[in-house]
Design a protein around this motif. Structure first.
Motif, PDB file in Angstrom:
ATOM      1  N   ASP A   1       0.856  -1.193   0.000  1.00  0.00           N
ATOM      2  CA  ASP A   1       0.000   0.000   0.000  1.00  0.00           C
ATOM      3  C   ASP A   1       0.892   1.244   0.000  1.00  0.00           C
ATOM      4  O   ASP A   1       1.968   1.236   0.576  1.00  0.00           O
TER       5      ASP A   1
ATOM      6  N   HIS B   1       1.042   5.559   0.709  1.00  0.00           N
ATOM      7  CA  HIS B   1       0.375   6.595   1.486  1.00  0.00           C
ATOM      8  C   HIS B   1       0.804   7.952   0.962  1.00  0.00           C
ATOM      9  O   HIS B   1       1.957   8.129   0.618  1.00  0.00           O
TER      10      HIS B   1
ATOM     11  N   SER C   1      -4.865  12.227 -11.611  1.00  0.00           N
ATOM     12  CA  SER C   1      -6.004  13.056 -11.220  1.00  0.00           C
ATOM     13  C   SER C   1      -6.853  12.247 -10.265  1.00  0.00           C
ATOM     14  O   SER C   1      -7.136  11.083 -10.511  1.00  0.00           O
ATOM     15  N   VAL C   2      -7.228  12.876  -9.186  1.00  0.00           N
ATOM     16  CA  VAL C   2      -8.017  12.177  -8.183  1.00  0.00           C
ATOM     17  C   VAL C   2      -9.277  12.962  -7.925  1.00  0.00           C
ATOM     18  O   VAL C   2      -9.248  14.181  -7.775  1.00  0.00           O
ATOM     19  N   SER C   3     -10.385  12.263  -7.904  1.00  0.00           N
ATOM     20  CA  SER C   3     -11.606  12.973  -7.582  1.00  0.00           C
ATOM     21  C   SER C   3     -11.764  13.017  -6.065  1.00  0.00           C
ATOM     22  O   SER C   3     -11.572  12.029  -5.362  1.00  0.00           O
TER      23      SER C   3
ATOM     24  N   PRO D   1     -14.083  13.251  -3.145  1.00  0.00           N
ATOM     25  CA  PRO D   1     -15.523  13.073  -2.935  1.00  0.00           C
ATOM     26  C   PRO D   1     -16.079  14.155  -2.015  1.00  0.00           C
ATOM     27  O   PRO D   1     -15.403  14.622  -1.102  1.00  0.00           O
TER      28      PRO D   1
ATOM     29  N   MET E   1      -9.306   9.406   5.154  1.00  0.00           N
ATOM     30  CA  MET E   1      -8.500   8.923   4.046  1.00  0.00           C
ATOM     31  C   MET E   1      -9.383   8.558   2.864  1.00  0.00           C
ATOM     32  O   MET E   1     -10.517   8.116   3.041  1.00  0.00           O
ATOM     33  N   ILE E   2      -8.833   8.790   1.682  1.00  0.00           N
ATOM     34  CA  ILE E   2      -9.474   8.332   0.456  1.00  0.00           C
ATOM     35  C   ILE E   2      -8.685   7.110   0.002  1.00  0.00           C
ATOM     36  O   ILE E   2      -7.462   7.171  -0.101  1.00  0.00           O
ATOM     37  N   ARG E   3      -9.387   6.018  -0.231  1.00  0.00           N
ATOM     38  CA  ARG E   3      -8.702   4.770  -0.587  1.00  0.00           C
ATOM     39  C   ARG E   3      -8.892   4.496  -2.067  1.00  0.00           C
ATOM     40  O   ARG E   3     -10.025   4.435  -2.555  1.00  0.00           O
ATOM     41  N   LEU E   4      -7.780   4.352  -2.784  1.00  0.00           N
ATOM     42  CA  LEU E   4      -7.813   4.086  -4.222  1.00  0.00           C
ATOM     43  C   LEU E   4      -7.290   2.676  -4.454  1.00  0.00           C
ATOM     44  O   LEU E   4      -6.098   2.409  -4.301  1.00  0.00           O
ATOM     45  N   SER E   5      -8.193   1.794  -4.812  1.00  0.00           N
ATOM     46  CA  SER E   5      -7.822   0.381  -4.973  1.00  0.00           C
ATOM     47  C   SER E   5      -6.848   0.194  -6.117  1.00  0.00           C
ATOM     48  O   SER E   5      -7.019   0.773  -7.188  1.00  0.00           O
TER      49      SER E   5
ATOM     50  N   GLN F   1      -3.889   1.191  -6.678  1.00  0.00           N
ATOM     51  CA  GLN F   1      -2.994   2.275  -7.093  1.00  0.00           C
ATOM     52  C   GLN F   1      -1.706   2.310  -6.287  1.00  0.00           C
ATOM     53  O   GLN F   1      -0.950   3.257  -6.363  1.00  0.00           O
TER      54      GLN F   1
ATOM     55  N   ASP G   1      -2.965  -0.804  -2.486  1.00  0.00           N
ATOM     56  CA  ASP G   1      -3.875   0.339  -2.578  1.00  0.00           C
ATOM     57  C   ASP G   1      -3.115   1.635  -2.277  1.00  0.00           C
ATOM     58  O   ASP G   1      -2.052   1.620  -1.673  1.00  0.00           O
TER      59      ASP G   1
ATOM     60  N   TYR H   1      -3.568   5.146  -0.283  1.00  0.00           N
ATOM     61  CA  TYR H   1      -4.373   5.887   0.686  1.00  0.00           C
ATOM     62  C   TYR H   1      -3.959   7.355   0.670  1.00  0.00           C
ATOM     63  O   TYR H   1      -2.780   7.663   0.846  1.00  0.00           O
TER      64      TYR H   1
ATOM     65  N   LYS I   1      -2.449  10.633 -16.664  1.00  0.00           N
ATOM     66  CA  LYS I   1      -2.736  12.053 -16.528  1.00  0.00           C
ATOM     67  C   LYS I   1      -4.206  12.384 -16.808  1.00  0.00           C
ATOM     68  O   LYS I   1      -4.785  13.244 -16.187  1.00  0.00           O
TER      69      LYS I   1
ATOM     70  N   GLU J   1      -6.805  10.192 -16.908  1.00  0.00           N
ATOM     71  CA  GLU J   1      -7.790   9.363 -16.236  1.00  0.00           C
ATOM     72  C   GLU J   1      -8.036   9.960 -14.842  1.00  0.00           C
ATOM     73  O   GLU J   1      -7.111  10.407 -14.181  1.00  0.00           O
ATOM     74  N   ILE J   2      -9.286   9.985 -14.438  1.00  0.00           N
ATOM     75  CA  ILE J   2      -9.568  10.482 -13.102  1.00  0.00           C
ATOM     76  C   ILE J   2      -9.842   9.299 -12.179  1.00  0.00           C
ATOM     77  O   ILE J   2     -10.742   8.500 -12.418  1.00  0.00           O
ATOM     78  N   LEU J   3      -9.011   9.186 -11.164  1.00  0.00           N
ATOM     79  CA  LEU J   3      -9.160   8.073 -10.236  1.00  0.00           C
ATOM     80  C   LEU J   3     -10.228   8.421  -9.201  1.00  0.00           C
ATOM     81  O   LEU J   3     -10.251   9.522  -8.668  1.00  0.00           O
TER      82      LEU J   3
ATOM     83  N   GLY K   1     -11.808   7.150  -5.640  1.00  0.00           N
ATOM     84  CA  GLY K   1     -11.691   6.238  -4.512  1.00  0.00           C
ATOM     85  C   GLY K   1     -12.911   6.369  -3.633  1.00  0.00           C
ATOM     86  O   GLY K   1     -13.890   7.000  -4.018  1.00  0.00           O
ATOM     87  N   TRP K   2     -12.846   5.745  -2.496  1.00  0.00           N
ATOM     88  CA  TRP K   2     -13.929   5.999  -1.561  1.00  0.00           C
ATOM     89  C   TRP K   2     -13.364   6.501  -0.250  1.00  0.00           C
ATOM     90  O   TRP K   2     -12.216   6.229   0.086  1.00  0.00           O
ATOM     91  N   VAL K   3     -14.214   7.251   0.458  1.00  0.00           N
ATOM     92  CA  VAL K   3     -13.778   7.840   1.712  1.00  0.00           C
ATOM     93  C   VAL K   3     -13.865   6.780   2.804  1.00  0.00           C
ATOM     94  O   VAL K   3     -14.883   6.117   2.949  1.00  0.00           O
ATOM     95  N   VAL K   4     -12.768   6.638   3.516  1.00  0.00           N
ATOM     96  CA  VAL K   4     -12.771   5.730   4.654  1.00  0.00           C
ATOM     97  C   VAL K   4     -13.397   6.508   5.809  1.00  0.00           C
ATOM     98  O   VAL K   4     -12.716   7.224   6.530  1.00  0.00           O
TER      99      VAL K   4
ATOM    100  N   ARG L   1      -1.550  -4.672   5.606  1.00  0.00           N
ATOM    101  CA  ARG L   1      -1.020  -4.070   4.373  1.00  0.00           C
ATOM    102  C   ARG L   1      -0.812  -2.575   4.538  1.00  0.00           C
ATOM    103  O   ARG L   1       0.188  -2.026   4.083  1.00  0.00           O
TER     104      ARG L   1
END
Lengths: 314, 104
Positions: A131, A133, A172-174, A176, A184-188, A190, A202, A204, B5, B7-9, B11-14, B27
């Motif tokens: 992972d 960070h 680029s990260v969206s 939310p 934390m935003i978790r990006l699987s 990545q 992942d 984070y 560049k 692509e927009i990733l 994720g979800w908020v933990v 991990r």
């Protein structure tokens, strides 16, 4: 690349014993550890301290560093002599893959890591990637509306020859809507690539908010100091107030005192259970610098029996 | 991986409704399972259920465990001392929130 004086960073003599070095490191680490010291710059200082200790605590690395660094001063342009490390084999103390040391360190000791990665790559073995960070700084409105941020990630990756290389990539990260500071935003997938066909790790992203001059954020609640005139506080009425989601008309109850908190339910950070916005009244005093203002203040003095120091008994 | 560049990733908020597993924690912290078990027995993180086989943790355990593991190795101290430090840091956070001008 600049020469780094690891002895100076730890504040010890070049002749310092292993115990002196350990003691100096432990003291500096306690004082500067970014999990303890939230001051700006602590993290950068700690990184230098950890890097210096990584070298000086290990007799092999220390000997190599002493030999190659003779006659250099901190900040001086440094280039390792050709073949300088041929006499050294670094057996232990390999810093973890996640460690991010300086170019100076990498040029001297990076070889030990590459050897390890090659060994790992050649064996028949599967392991999920690590992972990663990173921290990401956003503005309060980003959390209200959502946003897209381009971030630069620096991390070790294996190249086609199985060598570990530091490389940068932009993504680029969206962001939310509704994200709170510290979350934390978790990006699987990545993080680091997996080995032997296993899944990638992942990424984070720890979210921090840029300081905002008007609002402060606590969890999902947001606070705003709103200046009001003495008569607005005393008589009550409607005033305009900014909020992160736009200007609102705010009703101030009559006879409000300094510091009164008005809660706007659900107007905090729009999380799954939205936070609240607290408007804290700050009574602003009209200047007494005109004859008219002075006349009004004098009239108040004469007609209102008001002693602001009553609670102090004087 | 290739340049991403354009692509927009997403994720979800933990968030506080998310739970994490012991595998997520190992991990996230780059440690072995036994280290997570140690953190639990030291009371640094607490699973929401009892059965160790399918332990689940509140999401804030991620950053807490990460901090604990870093402090243990960076400061060269044992987990018992780490637990004390983490509790004191929590207390500082609470006091800072209740500080002058911020009382409810």
């Amino acid at each position: 690349m600049e020469y780094k004086d690891y002895y100076k960073i730890l504040g010890v003599e070049r002749s310092a014993s292993a115990d002196d070095i350990k003691a100096a490191y432990r003291k500096l680490a306690r004082q500067n550890h970014p999990d303890i010291n939230k001051e700006k710059g602590a993290e950068a200082r700690f990184k230098e301290i950890a890097e210096a200790y990584e070298v000086l605590k290990d007799p092999e690395k220390r000997a190599a560093y002493d030999q190659v660094g003779q006659g250099f001063r901190p900040g001086q342009e440094f280039r390792p002599p050709p073949g300088w490390d041929s006499g050294f084999e670094f057996s232990g103390g390999d810093p973890g893959e996640g460690q991010d040391f300086s170019d100076f360190f990498e040029s001297l000791f990076g070889r030990a890591r590459q050897g390890r990665a090659r060994r790992a790559g050649s064996a028949e073995f599967r392991a999920r990637g690590q992972d990663h960070h990173a921290k990401i700084f956003i503005d309060l409105p980003d959390s209200y509306q959502g946003a897209t941020r381009i971030i630069t990630l620096r991390g070790a990756e294996l190249d086609e020859n199985g060598q570990v290389r530091m490389r940068e990539r932009q993504v680029s990260v969206s962001i939310p809507k509704g994200v709170q500071p510290g979350q934390m935003i978790r990006l699987s997938g990545q993080g680091s690539p997996g080995i032997g066909g296993a899944a990638a790790g992942d990424l984070y992203l720890e979210v921090e908010f840029n300081p905002n001059s008007a609002y402060r954020v606590e969890g999902k609640d947001v606070y705003l100091d709103l200046p009001v005139a003495p008569w607005e506080a005393a008589l009550g009425g409607k005033v305009k107030s900014p909020t992160p989601s736009g200007v609102v008309d705010l009703t101030i109850p009559a006879n409000s005192g300094q510091g009164r908190k008005l809660r706007l339910k659900g107007r905090g950070i729009p999380a799954r259970e939205p936070g609240d916005l607290y408007v804290v009244l700050q009574i602003a005093l009209p200047p007494g610098n005109t004859p008219e203002a002075q006349r009004i203040y004098r009239e108040m003095e004469q007609k209102l029996a008001f002693n602001p120091r009553q609670s102090l008994g004087v | 991986m290739a340049e991403t560049k354009h692509e927009i990733l997403t994720g979800w908020v933990v968030d506080e409704f998310t739970e994490v597993t012991i595998d997520d924690l190992t991990r996230f912290c780059s440690v072995r399972r036994e280290k997570i078990v140690e953190l639990v027995s030291e009371g640094i993180i607490e699973p929401v259920n009892r059965a160790e086989r399918d332990w689940r943790f509140p999401s804030r355990s991620l950053s807490r465990a990460g901090r604990a593991v870093r402090l243990e190795s960076d400061l060269e101290i044992n987990l018992h001392a780490v637990a004390v430090i983490l509790d004191l840091l929590d207390q500082i956070d609470r006091l800072r929130r209740q500080g002058p001008g911020r009382e409810a």
